[in-house]
Design a protein around this motif. Structure first.
Motif, PDB file in Angstrom:
ATOM      1  N   VAL A 189      28.551 -34.311  16.244  1.00 12.12           N
ATOM      2  CA  VAL A 189      27.413 -33.588  15.680  1.00 12.12           C
ATOM      3  C   VAL A 189      26.171 -34.453  15.867  1.00 12.12           C
ATOM      4  CG1 VAL A 189      26.387 -32.589  13.620  1.00 12.12           C
ATOM      5  CG2 VAL A 189      28.848 -32.368  14.010  1.00 12.12           C
ATOM      6  N   VAL A 190      25.167 -33.913  16.563  1.00  8.55           N
ATOM      7  CA  VAL A 190      23.951 -34.651  16.911  1.00  8.55           C
ATOM      8  C   VAL A 190      22.789 -34.095  16.087  1.00  8.55           C
ATOM      9  CG1 VAL A 190      22.398 -35.343  18.762  1.00  8.55           C
ATOM     10  CG2 VAL A 190      24.827 -34.969  19.255  1.00  8.55           C
ATOM     11  N   ASP A 191      22.044 -35.004  15.438  1.00  6.34           N
ATOM     12  CA  ASP A 191      20.883 -34.586  14.645  1.00  6.34           C
ATOM     13  C   ASP A 191      19.659 -35.391  15.090  1.00  6.34           C
ATOM     14  OD1 ASP A 191      20.000 -33.101  11.975  1.00  6.34           O
ATOM     15  OD2 ASP A 191      19.079 -35.094  12.007  1.00  6.34           O
ATOM     16  N   ILE A 192      18.560 -34.682  15.384  1.00  4.76           N
ATOM     17  CA  ILE A 192      17.330 -35.341  15.823  1.00  4.76           C
ATOM     18  C   ILE A 192      16.665 -36.002  14.608  1.00  4.76           C
ATOM     19  CG2 ILE A 192      15.078 -35.014  16.901  1.00  4.76           C
ATOM     20  CD1 ILE A 192      16.281 -32.541  18.297  1.00  4.76           C
ATOM     21  N   ASP A 193      16.384 -37.302  14.711  1.00  2.00           N
ATOM     22  CA  ASP A 193      15.795 -38.057  13.596  1.00  2.00           C
ATOM     23  C   ASP A 193      14.343 -37.626  13.370  1.00  2.00           C
ATOM     24  OD1 ASP A 193      18.165 -39.462  13.356  1.00  2.00           O
ATOM     25  OD2 ASP A 193      17.510 -41.050  14.747  1.00  2.00           O
ATOM     26  N   HIS A 194      13.998 -37.532  12.092  1.00  2.00           N
ATOM     27  CA  HIS A 194      12.616 -37.237  11.678  1.00  2.00           C
ATOM     28  C   HIS A 194      12.055 -35.988  12.369  1.00  2.00           C
ATOM     29  CE1 HIS A 194      12.612 -41.115   9.660  1.00  2.00           C
ATOM     30  NE2 HIS A 194      12.891 -41.747  10.809  1.00  2.00           N
ATOM     31  N   PHE A 195      12.902 -34.967  12.517  1.00  2.00           N
ATOM     32  CA  PHE A 195      12.474 -33.771  13.240  1.00  2.00           C
ATOM     33  C   PHE A 195      11.357 -33.034  12.481  1.00  2.00           C
ATOM     34  CE2 PHE A 195      12.933 -29.311  14.646  1.00  2.00           C
ATOM     35  CZ  PHE A 195      12.748 -29.504  16.001  1.00  2.00           C
ATOM     36  N   LYS A 196      11.405 -33.064  11.165  1.00  2.00           N
ATOM     37  CA  LYS A 196      10.363 -32.405  10.381  1.00  2.00           C
ATOM     38  C   LYS A 196       9.004 -33.044  10.650  1.00  2.00           C
ATOM     39  CE  LYS A 196       9.215 -30.968   5.665  1.00  2.00           C
ATOM     40  NZ  LYS A 196       7.845 -31.431   5.760  1.00  2.00           N
ATOM     41  N   SER A 197       9.006 -34.390  10.798  1.00  2.00           N
ATOM     42  CA  SER A 197       7.740 -35.077  11.092  1.00  2.00           C
ATOM     43  C   SER A 197       7.205 -34.658  12.455  1.00  2.00           C
ATOM     44  CB  SER A 197       7.952 -36.594  11.056  1.00  2.00           C
ATOM     45  OG  SER A 197       8.352 -37.014   9.769  1.00  2.00           O
ATOM     46  N   ILE A 198       8.100 -34.418  13.420  1.00  2.00           N
ATOM     47  CA  ILE A 198       7.671 -33.950  14.753  1.00  2.00           C
ATOM     48  C   ILE A 198       6.955 -32.613  14.618  1.00  2.00           C
ATOM     49  CG2 ILE A 198       8.476 -33.153  17.002  1.00  2.00           C
ATOM     50  CD1 ILE A 198       8.670 -36.126  16.745  1.00  2.00           C
ATOM     51  N   ASN A 199       7.562 -31.691  13.863  1.00  2.16           N
ATOM     52  CA  ASN A 199       6.942 -30.376  13.682  1.00  2.16           C
ATOM     53  C   ASN A 199       5.601 -30.492  12.955  1.00  2.16           C
ATOM     54  OD1 ASN A 199       8.850 -28.765  14.951  1.00  2.16           O
ATOM     55  ND2 ASN A 199      10.158 -28.667  13.141  1.00  2.16           N
ATOM     56  N   ASP A 200       5.572 -31.382  11.899  1.00  6.69           N
ATOM     57  CA  ASP A 200       4.328 -31.522  11.135  1.00  6.69           C
ATOM     58  C   ASP A 200       3.229 -32.177  11.958  1.00  6.69           C
ATOM     59  OD1 ASP A 200       5.626 -30.369   9.026  1.00  6.69           O
ATOM     60  OD2 ASP A 200       6.119 -32.269   8.020  1.00  6.69           O
ATOM     61  N   THR A 201       3.612 -33.125  12.801  1.00  5.99           N
ATOM     62  CA  THR A 201       2.619 -33.888  13.573  1.00  5.99           C
ATOM     63  C   THR A 201       2.154 -33.123  14.811  1.00  5.99           C
ATOM     64  OG1 THR A 201       3.644 -35.948  12.833  1.00  5.99           O
ATOM     65  CG2 THR A 201       2.166 -36.063  14.740  1.00  5.99           C
ATOM     66  N   TYR A 202       3.093 -32.585  15.571  1.00  5.11           N
ATOM     67  CA  TYR A 202       2.759 -31.981  16.873  1.00  5.11           C
ATOM     68  C   TYR A 202       2.790 -30.450  16.858  1.00  5.11           C
ATOM     69  CZ  TYR A 202       3.673 -36.738  18.545  1.00  5.11           C
ATOM     70  OH  TYR A 202       3.652 -38.094  18.744  1.00  5.11           O
ATOM     71  N   GLY A 203       3.393 -29.869  15.832  1.00  8.57           N
ATOM     72  CA  GLY A 203       3.509 -28.416  15.788  1.00  8.57           C
ATOM     73  C   GLY A 203       4.904 -27.955  16.182  1.00  8.57           C
ATOM     74  N   HIS A 204       5.190 -26.720  15.781  1.00  9.23           N
ATOM     75  CA  HIS A 204       6.545 -26.199  16.025  1.00  9.23           C
ATOM     76  C   HIS A 204       6.831 -25.965  17.507  1.00  9.23           C
ATOM     77  CE1 HIS A 204       7.893 -25.654  11.865  1.00  9.23           C
ATOM     78  NE2 HIS A 204       6.620 -25.378  11.577  1.00  9.23           N
ATOM     79  N   GLN A 205       5.851 -25.671  18.313  1.00 16.55           N
ATOM     80  CA  GLN A 205       6.102 -25.481  19.754  1.00 16.55           C
ATOM     81  C   GLN A 205       6.606 -26.766  20.380  1.00 16.55           C
ATOM     82  OE1 GLN A 205       2.525 -23.935  21.515  1.00 16.55           O
ATOM     83  NE2 GLN A 205       3.063 -21.809  21.012  1.00 16.55           N
ATOM     84  N   THR A 206       5.993 -27.906  19.986  1.00 14.33           N
ATOM     85  CA  THR A 206       6.475 -29.196  20.485  1.00 14.33           C
ATOM     86  C   THR A 206       7.878 -29.465  19.960  1.00 14.33           C
ATOM     87  OG1 THR A 206       4.221 -30.051  20.578  1.00 14.33           O
ATOM     88  CG2 THR A 206       6.007 -31.670  20.559  1.00 14.33           C
ATOM     89  N   GLY A 207       8.123 -29.090  18.696  1.00 16.69           N
ATOM     90  CA  GLY A 207       9.471 -29.241  18.151  1.00 16.69           C
ATOM     91  C   GLY A 207      10.492 -28.456  18.954  1.00 16.69           C
ATOM     92  N   ASP A 208      10.128 -27.238  19.356  1.00 23.89           N
ATOM     93  CA  ASP A 208      11.036 -26.431  20.195  1.00 23.89           C
ATOM     94  C   ASP A 208      11.268 -27.104  21.538  1.00 23.89           C
ATOM     95  OD1 ASP A 208      11.198 -24.595  18.191  1.00 23.89           O
ATOM     96  OD2 ASP A 208       9.800 -23.155  19.096  1.00 23.89           O
ATOM     97  N   GLN A 209      10.231 -27.689  22.124  1.00 25.28           N
ATOM     98  CA  GLN A 209      10.391 -28.373  23.407  1.00 25.28           C
ATOM     99  C   GLN A 209      11.337 -29.565  23.279  1.00 25.28           C
ATOM    100  OE1 GLN A 209       9.313 -27.387  26.395  1.00 25.28           O
ATOM    101  NE2 GLN A 209       8.564 -25.557  25.301  1.00 25.28           N
ATOM    102  N   ILE A 210      11.221 -30.302  22.138  1.00 24.58           N
ATOM    103  CA  ILE A 210      12.141 -31.432  21.909  1.00 24.58           C
ATOM    104  C   ILE A 210      13.583 -30.931  21.842  1.00 24.58           C
ATOM    105  CG2 ILE A 210      12.849 -33.133  20.175  1.00 24.58           C
ATOM    106  CD1 ILE A 210      10.492 -34.055  21.773  1.00 24.58           C
TER     107      ILE A 210
END
Length: 650
Positions: free
Chosen positions: A529-550
């Motif tokens: 099971v793989v979980d992206i670290d600090h994913f919420k911060s990615i969405n908050d910092t760069y936006g959800h579109q960048t989160g989707d790209q990650i």
């Protein structure tokens, strides 16, 4: 004086009373009988739409009707028939009767409530002499405001088939009249009894070679010592030694050629005006099929000899024509049955690879080909892929879209036939070169207006495939194209159901089902099971579109880091899961490490991931899918709590 002169057969026939000429127009009763017989042997398919066929005379009077896809004619049928025949100009039958051309009339608002939503189509029925005999009408419902093009095509084909049966009826009528003529001459000229018996044999034969053999054998029995030859036009095929092709060469003026071109007997007189050689055309109602050439008669032919030879030739021509019609009708019926059976069996499968393999195997069997393959266009790679073949070395081969005969068909959208590849190898072909095949036929697989693949069939012998093979392959390729489309659509729908739209990984329910099935036959397996670290911060910092790209980048890294047999899925949110069948913990750890390292190095913006691992083996007590996930999830939680970007085992 010696020379080639036209023979005046009409003068000889004037010596006896001529028979009654055969009727040129079929009676309405005969037309209705043919329609009834035709409906018994014809397969009607309107894609599930209900309706009925209607046969009318040229004055729009109904002769017969037949239901389609219903056990009987609908209750509204008689009312609809009466209404349609009374309302000239607003239904296809009356329009066809007026113009003597095919007609299509959409349903109208008139009497819709009482009569239903029927479209009407009509095709004129004519004799082979272009006499307007009647109208074949089609009334059907499809739930749409416009008739379907397929209905027009089917009705045209049915009308052609019905006209073909009518032509057979006319031929039988003509044969009956000709048989009466022979009986009359037999009573008048007893000394030619043997020759008349031969004529009867010809009419009883439905095989072209048998007819030709009977002609030569009988002539040699009646005129022993004479030289008897048969010359056939080039559209005829035979293996008989005494039958030769009728050659057309510049400057030729021989007797057989003149008889064929003029359609009249030609004889050669000696200095005393006696006939020792002659050439008589073998005529049928539809044309001249060849020439009977007799030379070296030991005694000169009398007028009665010439008359009976001409009669024999005419009978032989009619017999050849009937034999050809019989052979053509048999081939047509068999082809229709074959097309229906193959279409039914192909459409039973919704697995694309099964459709390719079955179609390839059946085509090789039907066409008696030595080699065959079916290629499909892969738009992602821009190449053609061999999907099925009886040549293992060509399985899954790929070719550019302009390569070989497949490339030619892809460009022209037309089928091809190669009689002898060795004599004309203008186009490179791995199939022909690697197998040494000489004959080939091919057809593009067209769906709509697009070529989705090609079919190639080859044989080691030159000039092996006939034009009928060529036409049959073209018809079957259309049905195969529809089956491929159906299987592809089914596969796409199934893929959409089990696939996560964003990441392209499998959905969680599919992963659960697969693990359940694999645990029943495997001896072990592991789950990451793989979980992206600090994913919420990615969405908050760069936006959800960048989160989707990650998420897409991480999913792509996981797919390229595992085996084809491993199953990667989106477990939920930013958590992804990978099940590795029959893989122990040490190997699983290495794969997880590789995934984490690549995520840290290859993502943009840069992220890290944590992993939790669990495993099961046959030595353990039965472990459920839920327990396996729970243990991996707990290990993932421990990895997160311990600082992230690390792997823990549960």
């Amino acid at each position: 004086m010696t020379g080639n002169l036209p023979f005046d057969g009409d003068r000889l026939l004037d010596q006896v009373p001529p028979p009654e000429p055969p009727a040129s127009v079929l009676s309405q009763a005969t037309l209705a009988e043919c329609f009834v017989d035709w409906t018994k042997i014809t397969r009607f398919d309107l894609a599930g739409w209900k309706g009925f066929l209607l046969l009318c005379d040229p004055n729009c009077n109904m002769l017969a009707a037949h239901p389609i896809l219903t056990p009987s004619l609908p209750a509204v049928c008689e009312q609809l028939i009466n209404w349609s025949l009374m309302n000239a100009g607003v239904n296809a039958i009356s329009v066809c009767a007026r113009d003597q051309k095919p007609a299509v009339i959409c349903r109208t608002e008139h009497d819709r409530q009482e009569l239903g939503e029927y479209h009407s189509l009509a095709e004129p029925i004519s004799s082979k002499h272009s006499e307007f005999l009647g109208i074949l009408g089609l009334f059907y419902q499809n739930g749409k405001d416009q008739p379907d093009n397929n209905a027009s095509v089917l009705l045209a084909a049915w009308a052609t088939s019905l006209q073909f049966m009518l032509s057979l009826t006319q031929a039988r009528t003509a044969n009956h009249q000709l048989s009466m003529l022979h009986q009359y001459y037999e009573s008048e000229l007893k000394k030619k009894e043997v020759l008349l018996q031969v004529v009867n044999k010809l009419h009883a034969n439905m095989d072209v070679d048998s007819v030709l053999s009977e002609i030569t054998t009988s002539m040699l029995e009646i005129y022993p010592g004479a030289s008897v030859e048969l010359f056939l036009s080039h559209d005829s095929e035979t293996k008989l030694e005494k039958v030769k092709p009728l050659n057309f060469k510049p400057g030729d003026d021989n007797m057989p050629l003149r008889a064929y071109l003029d359609g009249r007997p030609v004889f050669n007189k000696d200095e005393d005006g006696l006939v020792h050689s002659l050439a008589v055309p073998l005529r049928g109602q539809q044309g001249v099929y060849g020439v009977l050439h007799i030379t070296d008669l030991r005694r000169p032919a009398s007028e009665l000899d010439l008359k009976f030879i001409m009669q024999l030739a005419d009978s032989a021509g009619t017999a050849i024509e009937n034999a050809r019609l019989h052979e053509s009708s048999t081939v047509l019926i068999n082809e229709l049955r074959l097309i229906n059976e193959i279409t039914r069996r192909i459409n039973q499968s919704l697995k694309l690879q099964e459709v390719f393999q079955f179609a390839s195997d059946e085509l090789i069997k039907i066409l008696a080909a030595d080699y065959g393959l079916i290629m499909q266009i892969d738009h992602e790679s821009g190449k053609m892929i061999v999907q099925s073949s009886n040549l293992p070395e060509m399985a899954r081969d790929t070719f550019t879209l302009d390569y070989g005969f497949a490339g030619v068909m892809l460009q022209t959208k037309e089928p091809i036939i190669i009689s002898d590849y060795v004599k004309n190898p203008k186009v490179r072909s791995k199939l022909m070169e690697s197998t040494g095949a000489r004959s080939m036929i091919g057809s593009p697989i067209i769906v709509g207006s697009d070529v989705v693949g090609v079919i190639l069939m080859a044989h080691r012998r030159a000039h092996y495939f006939s034009y009928n093979n060529y036409k049959l392959l073209q018809v079957l390729s259309g049905h195969i194209g529809l089956a491929i489309t159906n299987a592809s659509l089914h596969a796409e729908v199934r893929r959409m159901v089990i696939t996560d739209n964003l990441t392209g990984l499998f959905a969680r329910h599919y992963l659960d089902d697969q693990i359940n099935q694999l645990q029943k036959k495997d001896f072990c397996g592991s789950l990451i099971v793989v979980d992206i670290d600090h994913f919420k911060s990615i969405n908050d910092t760069y936006g959800h579109q960048t989160g989707d790209q990650i998420l897409k980048q991480v999913s792509s890294i996981i797919r390229s880091s595992i085996r084809e047999t491993d199953i990667a899925a989106r477990w939920g949110g930013e958590e992804l899961a990978v099940y590795l069948p029959q893989l122990l913990i040490n190997q699983t750890i290495r794969i997880a490490e590789r995934i984490c390292k690549r995520i840290e190095q290859e993502t943009e913006p840069n992220v890290t991931a944590s992993c939790g691992i669990s495993q099961w083996s046959w030595e353990d007590e039965k472990i459920s899918v839920e327990s396996l996930f729970y243990r991996a999830d707990m290990a993932l939680y421990e990895a997160k709590r311990s600082g992230r970007n690390q792997i823990k085992i549960g």
